[in-house]
Design a protein around this motif. Structure first.
Motif, PDB file in Angstrom:
ATOM      1  N   GLU A   3      48.672  60.799 -29.938  1.00  0.00           N
ATOM      2  CA  GLU A   3      49.115  62.174 -29.735  1.00  0.00           C
ATOM      3  C   GLU A   3      50.550  62.335 -30.196  1.00  0.00           C
ATOM      4  O   GLU A   3      51.429  61.564 -29.791  1.00  0.00           O
ATOM      5  CB  GLU A   3      49.004  62.552 -28.266  1.00  0.00           C
ATOM      6  CG  GLU A   3      47.571  62.538 -27.749  1.00  0.00           C
ATOM      7  CD  GLU A   3      47.478  62.934 -26.290  1.00  0.00           C
ATOM      8  OE1 GLU A   3      46.360  63.031 -25.770  1.00  0.00           O
ATOM      9  OE2 GLU A   3      48.539  63.141 -25.663  1.00  0.00           O
ATOM     10  N   GLN A   4      50.781  63.352 -31.010  1.00  0.00           N
ATOM     11  CA  GLN A   4      52.119  63.599 -31.520  1.00  0.00           C
ATOM     12  C   GLN A   4      52.650  64.921 -30.978  1.00  0.00           C
ATOM     13  O   GLN A   4      51.895  65.882 -30.803  1.00  0.00           O
ATOM     14  CB  GLN A   4      52.126  63.634 -33.047  1.00  0.00           C
ATOM     15  CG  GLN A   4      51.824  62.288 -33.680  1.00  0.00           C
ATOM     16  CD  GLN A   4      51.981  62.319 -35.178  1.00  0.00           C
ATOM     17  OE1 GLN A   4      51.040  62.067 -35.923  1.00  0.00           O
ATOM     18  NE2 GLN A   4      53.190  62.639 -35.641  1.00  0.00           N
ATOM     19  N   SER A   5      53.945  64.938 -30.744  1.00  0.00           N
ATOM     20  CA  SER A   5      54.592  66.162 -30.287  1.00  0.00           C
ATOM     21  C   SER A   5      55.997  66.263 -30.868  1.00  0.00           C
ATOM     22  O   SER A   5      56.626  65.245 -31.157  1.00  0.00           O
ATOM     23  CB  SER A   5      54.634  66.187 -28.755  1.00  0.00           C
ATOM     24  OG  SER A   5      55.385  65.082 -28.273  1.00  0.00           O
ATOM     25  N   PRO A   6      56.484  67.514 -31.060  1.00  0.00           N
ATOM     26  CA  PRO A   6      55.703  68.741 -30.951  1.00  0.00           C
ATOM     27  C   PRO A   6      54.770  68.910 -32.152  1.00  0.00           C
ATOM     28  O   PRO A   6      54.954  68.226 -33.148  1.00  0.00           O
ATOM     29  CB  PRO A   6      56.796  69.820 -30.959  1.00  0.00           C
ATOM     30  CG  PRO A   6      57.858  69.237 -31.838  1.00  0.00           C
ATOM     31  CD  PRO A   6      57.862  67.753 -31.540  1.00  0.00           C
ATOM     32  N   PRO A   7      53.804  69.786 -32.100  1.00  0.00           N
ATOM     33  CA  PRO A   7      52.949  70.016 -33.256  1.00  0.00           C
ATOM     34  C   PRO A   7      53.682  70.702 -34.399  1.00  0.00           C
ATOM     35  O   PRO A   7      53.374  70.441 -35.574  1.00  0.00           O
ATOM     36  CB  PRO A   7      51.813  70.888 -32.717  1.00  0.00           C
ATOM     37  CG  PRO A   7      52.322  71.449 -31.448  1.00  0.00           C
ATOM     38  CD  PRO A   7      53.321  70.487 -30.910  1.00  0.00           C
ATOM     39  N   ASP A   8      54.619  71.563 -34.060  1.00  0.00           N
ATOM     40  CA  ASP A   8      55.388  72.296 -35.067  1.00  0.00           C
ATOM     41  C   ASP A   8      56.850  72.328 -34.654  1.00  0.00           C
ATOM     42  O   ASP A   8      57.161  72.400 -33.458  1.00  0.00           O
ATOM     43  CB  ASP A   8      54.865  73.734 -35.211  1.00  0.00           C
ATOM     44  CG  ASP A   8      53.410  73.787 -35.614  1.00  0.00           C
ATOM     45  OD1 ASP A   8      52.554  74.013 -34.729  1.00  0.00           O
ATOM     46  OD2 ASP A   8      53.137  73.583 -36.809  1.00  0.00           O
ATOM     47  N   LEU A   9      57.707  72.318 -35.650  1.00  0.00           N
ATOM     48  CA  LEU A   9      59.145  72.294 -35.382  1.00  0.00           C
ATOM     49  C   LEU A   9      59.857  73.008 -36.528  1.00  0.00           C
ATOM     50  O   LEU A   9      59.592  72.719 -37.705  1.00  0.00           O
ATOM     51  CB  LEU A   9      59.624  70.845 -35.276  1.00  0.00           C
ATOM     52  CG  LEU A   9      61.064  70.569 -34.850  1.00  0.00           C
ATOM     53  CD1 LEU A   9      61.342  71.169 -33.493  1.00  0.00           C
ATOM     54  CD2 LEU A   9      61.307  69.064 -34.833  1.00  0.00           C
ATOM     55  N   ILE A  10      60.743  73.937 -36.148  1.00  0.00           N
ATOM     56  CA  ILE A  10      61.551  74.636 -37.151  1.00  0.00           C
ATOM     57  C   ILE A  10      63.015  74.341 -36.853  1.00  0.00           C
ATOM     58  O   ILE A  10      63.464  74.511 -35.713  1.00  0.00           O
ATOM     59  CB  ILE A  10      61.301  76.162 -37.122  1.00  0.00           C
ATOM     60  CG1 ILE A  10      59.834  76.464 -37.412  1.00  0.00           C
ATOM     61  CG2 ILE A  10      62.206  76.869 -38.136  1.00  0.00           C
ATOM     62  CD1 ILE A  10      59.468  77.926 -37.273  1.00  0.00           C
ATOM     63  N   LEU A  11      63.736  73.872 -37.851  1.00  0.00           N
ATOM     64  CA  LEU A  11      65.134  73.501 -37.690  1.00  0.00           C
ATOM     65  C   LEU A  11      65.995  74.224 -38.714  1.00  0.00           C
ATOM     66  O   LEU A  11      65.528  74.554 -39.809  1.00  0.00           O
ATOM     67  CB  LEU A  11      65.315  71.993 -37.898  1.00  0.00           C
ATOM     68  CG  LEU A  11      64.637  71.018 -36.953  1.00  0.00           C
ATOM     69  CD1 LEU A  11      64.887  69.594 -37.420  1.00  0.00           C
ATOM     70  CD2 LEU A  11      65.138  71.208 -35.539  1.00  0.00           C
ATOM     71  N   GLN A  12      67.232  74.389 -38.337  1.00  0.00           N
ATOM     72  CA  GLN A  12      68.222  74.831 -39.312  1.00  0.00           C
ATOM     73  C   GLN A  12      68.776  73.580 -39.984  1.00  0.00           C
ATOM     74  O   GLN A  12      68.935  72.511 -39.349  1.00  0.00           O
ATOM     75  CB  GLN A  12      69.338  75.589 -38.591  1.00  0.00           C
ATOM     76  CG  GLN A  12      70.039  76.635 -39.425  1.00  0.00           C
ATOM     77  CD  GLN A  12      69.144  77.772 -39.855  1.00  0.00           C
ATOM     78  OE1 GLN A  12      68.272  78.211 -39.103  1.00  0.00           O
ATOM     79  NE2 GLN A  12      69.344  78.247 -41.067  1.00  0.00           N
ATOM     80  N   GLU A  13      69.064  73.691 -41.260  1.00  0.00           N
ATOM     81  CA  GLU A  13      69.628  72.561 -41.991  1.00  0.00           C
ATOM     82  C   GLU A  13      70.847  72.009 -41.257  1.00  0.00           C
ATOM     83  O   GLU A  13      71.698  72.781 -40.783  1.00  0.00           O
ATOM     84  CB  GLU A  13      70.024  73.016 -43.399  1.00  0.00           C
ATOM     85  CG  GLU A  13      70.198  71.901 -44.394  1.00  0.00           C
ATOM     86  CD  GLU A  13      70.297  72.418 -45.818  1.00  0.00           C
ATOM     87  OE1 GLU A  13      70.749  73.565 -46.010  1.00  0.00           O
ATOM     88  OE2 GLU A  13      69.915  71.681 -46.741  1.00  0.00           O
ATOM     89  N   GLY A  14      70.895  70.687 -41.151  1.00  0.00           N
ATOM     90  CA  GLY A  14      72.011  70.046 -40.460  1.00  0.00           C
ATOM     91  C   GLY A  14      71.706  69.654 -39.022  1.00  0.00           C
ATOM     92  O   GLY A  14      72.441  68.846 -38.437  1.00  0.00           O
ATOM     93  N   ALA A  15      70.632  70.192 -38.474  1.00  0.00           N
ATOM     94  CA  ALA A  15      70.281  69.890 -37.079  1.00  0.00           C
ATOM     95  C   ALA A  15      69.604  68.525 -36.996  1.00  0.00           C
ATOM     96  O   ALA A  15      69.112  67.978 -37.990  1.00  0.00           O
ATOM     97  CB  ALA A  15      69.375  70.972 -36.519  1.00  0.00           C
ATOM     98  N   ASN A  16      69.587  68.000 -35.766  1.00  0.00           N
ATOM     99  CA  ASN A  16      68.909  66.730 -35.485  1.00  0.00           C
ATOM    100  C   ASN A  16      67.593  67.008 -34.761  1.00  0.00           C
ATOM    101  O   ASN A  16      67.432  68.055 -34.115  1.00  0.00           O
ATOM    102  CB  ASN A  16      69.783  65.836 -34.610  1.00  0.00           C
ATOM    103  CG  ASN A  16      71.140  65.564 -35.228  1.00  0.00           C
ATOM    104  OD1 ASN A  16      71.278  65.498 -36.444  1.00  0.00           O
ATOM    105  ND2 ASN A  16      72.149  65.438 -34.377  1.00  0.00           N
ATOM    106  N   SER A  17      66.660  66.066 -34.847  1.00  0.00           N
ATOM    107  CA  SER A  17      65.382  66.250 -34.144  1.00  0.00           C
ATOM    108  C   SER A  17      64.793  64.904 -33.771  1.00  0.00           C
ATOM    109  O   SER A  17      65.129  63.870 -34.355  1.00  0.00           O
ATOM    110  CB  SER A  17      64.385  67.026 -35.016  1.00  0.00           C
ATOM    111  OG  SER A  17      64.090  66.294 -36.195  1.00  0.00           O
TER     112      SER A  17
END
Lengths: 112, 115
Positions: free
Chosen positions: A5-19
């Protein structure tokens, strides 16, 4: 069979952000890999990491095998990081057959 | 890592026909794998193709529908037989790594549309 199982299914970031992307698996594994599928469909092998921590540039990964999860860190994200990130495992005891079970993926969009 | 090519890169086929997909590697590898990725989905292993032996199919996949050949250590083919629209997918081959056999590297995929 083993569940991935992977999370999150979707992710939107602004350039330069970490995740941080997470992969949970339901059984012990002898093989765990992270892949990036770019918008053209090509799968790139990011890490082979059944345990421990690895780093490659802005990407790093940690697998805690005893707790059955792995994390993929992306720092200072760039638009070229967009795509789908897959975690894939082979269950321990299956004989090192190379048969990977894929999670459903995390779709990442990095906006400029 | 090995350089992997697939042919064709994409195709549009009519239902009831068959398509053979080729996977070529620039170095000798023992294990090759074929995966299917249905639209918007993850990857599912179809079969393992080792040179000198019959392909091993995963649950839900049969040889009559997906015959595989592995004539040598650098080449394999997957045929999608008697196609239906449900076979529209990306088909990918992968191989073991040359420095670490437990790593897998993927070809660019074959994007198949069945009408």
């Amino acid at each position: 069979g083993i569940q991935v199982e992977q999370s999150p299914p979707d992710l939107i970031l602004q350039e330069g952000a970490n995740s941080t992307l997470r992969c949970n698996f339901s059984d012990s594994v002898n093989n765990l890999q992270w892949f990036h599928q770019n918008p053209w469909g090509q799968l790139i092998n990011l890490f082979y990491i059944p345990s421990g921590t690895k780093q490659n540039g802005r990407l790093s990964a940690t697998t805690v095998a005893t707790e059955r999860y792995s994390l993929l860190y992306i720092s200072s994200s760039q638009t070229t990081d967009s795509g789908v990130y897959f975690c894939a495992v082979e269950r321990n005891g299956s004989g090192n057959t190379g048969k990977l079970i894929f999670g459903q993926g995390t779709t990442l969009q990095v906006k400029p | 890592s090995a350089v992997i090519s697939q042919k064709p890169s994409r195709d549009i086929c009519q239902r009831g026909t068959s398509l053979t997909i080729q996977c070529q590697v620039d170095s000798q590898v023992t294990m090759m794998f074929w995966y299917r990725q249905q639209p918007g989905q993850s990857l599912t292993l179809i079969a393992t193709a080792n040179q000198g032996s019959e392909a091993t199919y995963e649950s839900g996949f049969v040889i009559d529908k997906f015959p595989i050949s592995r004539p040598n250590l650098t080449f394999s083919t997957l045929t999608v037989s008697n196609m239906s629209p449900e076979d529209s997918s990306i088909y990918l081959c992968s191989v073991e790594g040359d420095r670490n056999r437990y790593e897998q590297y993927f070809g660019p995929g074959t994007r198949l549309t069945v009408t």
